[in-house]
Design an enzyme around this catalytic site. Structure first.
Site, PDB file in Angstrom:
ATOM      1  N   CYS A   1     -14.768   2.178  25.073  1.00 30.84           N
ATOM      2  CA  CYS A   1     -15.068   3.455  25.722  1.00 30.84           C
ATOM      3  C   CYS A   1     -15.096   3.207  27.228  1.00 30.84           C
ATOM      4  CB  CYS A   1     -16.441   3.955  25.289  1.00 30.84           C
ATOM      5  SG  CYS A   1     -16.615   4.133  23.528  1.00 30.84           S
TER       6      CYS A   1
ATOM      7  N   ARG B   1      -9.271   4.283  28.166  1.00 25.41           N
ATOM      8  CA  ARG B   1     -10.157   3.451  27.338  1.00 25.41           C
ATOM      9  C   ARG B   1     -10.669   4.202  26.120  1.00 25.41           C
ATOM     10  NH1 ARG B   1     -11.990  -0.980  30.004  1.00 25.41           N
ATOM     11  NH2 ARG B   1     -13.751  -1.144  28.602  1.00 25.41           N
TER      12      ARG B   1
ATOM     13  N   TRP C   1     -14.303   6.276  22.643  1.00 27.96           N
ATOM     14  CA  TRP C   1     -13.360   5.855  21.612  1.00 27.96           C
ATOM     15  C   TRP C   1     -14.265   5.570  20.421  1.00 27.96           C
ATOM     16  CZ3 TRP C   1      -8.281   5.718  20.578  1.00 27.96           C
ATOM     17  CH2 TRP C   1      -7.870   4.989  19.467  1.00 27.96           C
TER      18      TRP C   1
ATOM     19  N   ASN D   1     -20.802   1.403  26.042  1.00 25.33           N
ATOM     20  CA  ASN D   1     -19.509   0.928  25.551  1.00 25.33           C
ATOM     21  C   ASN D   1     -19.793  -0.350  24.777  1.00 25.33           C
ATOM     22  OD1 ASN D   1     -16.866   0.212  25.081  1.00 25.33           O
ATOM     23  ND2 ASN D   1     -16.664  -0.870  27.040  1.00 25.33           N
ATOM     24  N   GLY D   2     -19.426  -0.369  23.490  1.00 21.08           N
ATOM     25  CA  GLY D   2     -19.677  -1.562  22.666  1.00 21.08           C
ATOM     26  C   GLY D   2     -20.057  -1.151  21.259  1.00 21.08           C
TER      27      GLY D   2
ATOM     28  N   GLU E   1       8.460  -7.320  10.595  1.00 20.86           N
ATOM     29  CA  GLU E   1       7.742  -6.847  11.786  1.00 20.86           C
ATOM     30  C   GLU E   1       8.374  -7.407  13.056  1.00 20.86           C
ATOM     31  OE1 GLU E   1       5.777  -4.798  12.925  1.00 20.86           O
ATOM     32  OE2 GLU E   1       4.894  -5.667  14.736  1.00 20.86           O
TER      33      GLU E   1
ATOM     34  N   LYS F   1       9.854  -5.085  15.978  1.00 22.66           N
ATOM     35  CA  LYS F   1       9.333  -5.174  17.360  1.00 22.66           C
ATOM     36  C   LYS F   1      10.475  -5.422  18.339  1.00 22.66           C
ATOM     37  CE  LYS F   1       5.502  -4.505  17.122  1.00 22.66           C
ATOM     38  NZ  LYS F   1       5.472  -3.325  16.364  1.00 22.66           N
TER      39      LYS F   1
ATOM     40  N   GLU G   1      12.440  -2.259  18.654  1.00 17.35           N
ATOM     41  CA  GLU G   1      11.657  -1.230  19.359  1.00 17.35           C
ATOM     42  C   GLU G   1      11.597  -1.492  20.851  1.00 17.35           C
ATOM     43  OE1 GLU G   1       7.670  -1.305  17.395  1.00 17.35           O
ATOM     44  OE2 GLU G   1       7.711   0.773  18.049  1.00 17.35           O
TER      45      GLU G   1
ATOM     46  N   HIS H   1      22.571 -13.831  -0.527  1.00 13.71           N
ATOM     47  CA  HIS H   1      23.065 -12.666  -1.289  1.00 13.71           C
ATOM     48  C   HIS H   1      23.772 -11.667  -0.378  1.00 13.71           C
ATOM     49  CE1 HIS H   1      21.017 -14.046  -4.872  1.00 13.71           C
ATOM     50  NE2 HIS H   1      19.946 -14.278  -4.140  1.00 13.71           N
TER      51      HIS H   1
ATOM     52  N   LYS I   1       4.228   7.363  20.402  1.00 17.13           N
ATOM     53  CA  LYS I   1       3.161   6.495  19.900  1.00 17.13           C
ATOM     54  C   LYS I   1       2.713   6.934  18.506  1.00 17.13           C
ATOM     55  CE  LYS I   1       0.198   3.270  19.739  1.00 17.13           C
ATOM     56  NZ  LYS I   1       0.711   1.946  19.380  1.00 17.13           N
TER      57      LYS I   1
HETATM   58  C1  AGP Z   1       5.143   0.244  15.530  1.00 19.80           C
HETATM   59  O1  AGP Z   1       5.346  -0.599  16.637  1.00 19.80           O
HETATM   60  C2  AGP Z   1       5.738   1.606  15.733  1.00 19.80           C
HETATM   61  N1  AGP Z   1       5.213   2.215  16.913  1.00 19.80           N
HETATM   62  C3  AGP Z   1       5.677   2.465  14.489  1.00 19.80           C
HETATM   63  O2  AGP Z   1       6.418   1.813  13.488  1.00 19.80           O
HETATM   64  C4  AGP Z   1       4.266   2.725  13.928  1.00 19.80           C
HETATM   65  O3  AGP Z   1       3.757   1.550  13.365  1.00 19.80           O
HETATM   66  C5  AGP Z   1       4.399   3.780  12.816  1.00 19.80           C
HETATM   67  O4  AGP Z   1       4.880   4.958  13.412  1.00 19.80           O
HETATM   68  C6  AGP Z   1       3.070   4.071  12.116  1.00 19.80           C
HETATM   69  O5  AGP Z   1       2.159   4.581  13.064  1.00 19.80           O
HETATM   70  P1  AGP Z   1       0.620   4.706  12.614  1.00 19.80           P
HETATM   71  O6  AGP Z   1       0.134   3.315  12.351  1.00 19.80           O
HETATM   72  O7  AGP Z   1      -0.066   5.354  13.781  1.00 19.80           O
HETATM   73  O8  AGP Z   1       0.563   5.545  11.366  1.00 19.80           O
END
Ligand code: AGP
Length: 612
Positions: free
Chosen positions: A2, A27, A75, A101-102, A484, A488, A491, A508, A607
């Protein structure tokens, strides 16, 4: 995480407090509030749900006059975002207000004791216990009351306190959460970080752990809460760039969040491991009784993207150590299937934002079919958190970078805690439970060691940033990490294509792609499938492929095969993903830098995907 702020001086406090909250909004931003003490000792508090602009509108029509005050942007960790859960929190008579905050680990016991002695609470937060504790110790001197209260508190805190009957001062205290004092002329400022005081002063003092500050308009004193001795502290001159300060010196939020990993792991298991017992406490799952847990016959994990890969690590954990069949579904597929669900099925939704449309729709579908639906969510009070029957919060703090890194780490930690929580109610032994929980507690130090290899990863990124295709390969617990790592890289370094595969799948088909222009990451810790991974590396080398291996410290043999090696410390096989993910997150970020990309906001992405 926070944001807290405070002002005491010759001007109207409200102006700085609002400005500070806007700077600290990164934050946390689910609710906010201010408390201001007027010249005629009227102490008023106004709070709101949502972003700072909502609070600002409220204050425009309810101006708080006064020259000292405190403020908070939240938060949520305990208690959904609501006006009553927003800070500042007052004591019974609203003559003392606190912002915090904590996380107060022992707040439940403190709250019980305070209620038994007649205190009336009006929120679900852990913070409110601080206000009532101070009230119970207040005899006219605020810093004394705060000092006598802190000895009862376990956990992390940065607090600011004002009192009607000890005006002309603000008392602050710090333990594990950041707090600074901004030094002005005839006025002083308090904030979670220096970004809040830019333009008001360039002189600040950092409070250290176990210190208390008494701030007046013209002066401040710092004392140790352990020895009660006075502390002298050098003033620091701060940079005048707020966004740089919010990144705490990192160039980008993604690096800040990757390097926050060890702290995030601590916050994810804080207060949840029963020392010496190999047991886990997950308060959010108390609705489940032991018979229900023993009768679970299947778990379906639903999530999207990175959260889905965390779920796939959890699949291996829960099957191997809790003895429960698990399947992991991509939420956008699950919601249109005809899933076979019965009353013994538990559905677990994993979501950082708690707002992903496909995951939310799957939660609602699973509930319609009678499943018990749990959430592993980072954003308290989010839609998914409210829709599920119960759940576990990550406590990873706000994740600003679009690419999820620290939330992913936290999701895996929570899944490992859930494995012990469920397993020890079923057939997991004390020995296994204790071995896992003991190793989870070592993770922050192990992760810190991996993060020390960031310069080597940066060199690899420079070496490989001109390649346009990568495979990421792993087996068992690290197969999801391969996926992952590929996601990444796609992305963050969004000009590069990458795919994650199970190591055994190369033969395969995918191996047809291998030549010297197609580097492969092999995630090959010394675990139960290491020999198999060795064979897969040989297959790629035989076709002139380039190999970057992630291996366990001490494994010198792999240097004879791989072109480059990044080492991780030894840990339990089920916890290796928490270490192998770090170099892959760093690699993606450094390659993105090499390519000159906006690595916190990659093109085409958001996001939180709140649309289908
Ligand atoms: C991950 O780096 C991406 N931004 C995306 O795959 C994300 O994980 C996915 O959209 C799920 O988001 P959420 O965890 O907020 O549900």
């Amino acid at each position: 995480m926070c944001g807290i702020a405070g002002y005491i001086g010759k001007k109207e406090a409200q102006n700085f407090l609002l400005d500070a909250l806007k700077r600290l909004e990164y934050r946390g931003y689910d609710s906010a509030g201010v408390a201001v003490l007027s010249d005629d000792a009227i102490l008023k508090c106004i709070k709101s749900v949502g972003k700072i602009c909502v609070l600002e509108e409220k204050l425009n029509s309810n101006n708080l006059s006064g020259k000292s005050g405190i403020a908070h942007t939240r938060w949520a960790t305990h208690g959904f975002p609501s006006e009553k859960n927003a800070h500042p929190h007052g004591d019974c008579k609203e003559e003392i207000f606190v912002v915090h905050n904590g996380i107060i680990e022992n707040y439940k016991k403190l709250k019980e004791d305070l209620e038994k002695s007649g205190h009336k609470f009006c929120s679900e937060t852990d913070t409110e216990v601080i206000s009532h504790l101070i009230e119970s110790h207040f005899k006219g001197n605020l810093e004394e009351a705060v000092l006598n209260s802190l000895v009862h508190i376990k956990g992390a805190y940065a607090i600011a306190v004002i009192a009607k009957y000890d005006p002309a001062k603000i008392v602050v205290a710090k333990k594990s959460s950041p707090l600074i004092i901004g030094i002005g002329v005839g006025e002083n400022f308090i904030a979670s970080d220096a970004s809040a005081v830019i333009g008001y002063t360039d002189q600040i003092v950092y409070l250290e752990d176990d210190e208390l500050g008494i701030i007046t308009a013209d002066d401040y004193h710092i004392i140790s809460t352990i020895s009660n001795n006075c502390v002298q502290r050098e003033h620091c001159k701060i940079k005048q760039d707020a966004s740089e300060i919010q990144k705490e010196g990192y160039e980008h939020f993604i690096f800040k969040e990757i390097f926050e990993g060890p702290e995030v792991v601590k916050n994810s298991f804080r207060g949840r491991i029963v020392d010496g017992e190999g047991l886990v406490k997950l308060g959010g799952l108390d609705v489940l009784n032991q018979d229900q847990i023993r009768n679970i016959n299947r778990i379906i994990i639903i999530a999207c993207g990175t959260a889905n890969y965390a779920g796939r690590v959890g699949e291996y954990m829960l099957e191997e150590y809790a003895g429960i069949p698990v399947e992991v579904e991509i939420a956008s597929e699950f919601r249109y299937r005809k899933p076979i669900i019965d009353a013994q099925t538990v559905v677990i939704a994993i979501s950082q934002s708690g707002e992903t449309a496909d995951t939310l729709a799957s939660v609602q579908e699973a509930k319609r079919k009678g499943a018990l639906v749990l959430g592993i969510v980072n954003t308290v009070g989010s839609t998914i958190a409210r829709e599920t029957h119960a759940g576990v919060y990550n406590h990873a703090g706000p994740e600003i970078s679009v690419a999820s890194t620290k939330a992913f780490i936290s999701q895996i930690v929570v899944l490992s805690l859930l494995t012990v929580y469920l397993g020890r109610t079923r057939d997991m032994s004390f020995v296994i439970g204790k071995r896992i929980t003991d190793e989870i507690k070592k993770l922050p130090d192990l992760m810190t060691r991996v993060l020390k290899s960031s310069n080597e990863v940066e060199k690899l990124a420079k070496k490989y940033s001109n390649y346009r295709n990568f495979f990421f390969l792993g087996r068992k617990y690290n197969y999801p990490i391969a996926c992952e790592g590929a996601l990444k890289l796609k992305e963050v370094a969004s000009l590069i294509h990458a795919e994650g595969y199970a190591g055994g799948e190369m033969k395969h088909g995918p191996i047809a792609m291998i030549d010297k222009n197609f580097p492969c990451f092999f995630i090959a810790p010394s675990d139960s499938v290491y020999e198999k991974m060795w064979s897969n590396i040989e297959e790629v080398k035989a076709r002139d492929g380039k190999v970057i291996a992630i291996a366990t410290e001490g494994n010198e043999d792999i240097k004879s095969l791989a072109d480059d090696v990044i080492y991780i410390p030894k840990t339990l096989e089920m916890l290796t993903p928490l270490l192998t993910a770090i170099p892959l997150h760093l690699f993606a970020a450094y390659v993105g830098i090499e390519l000159g990309l906006d690595i916190d906001k990659p093109r085409n992405l958001a996001k939180s995907v709140t649309v289908e």
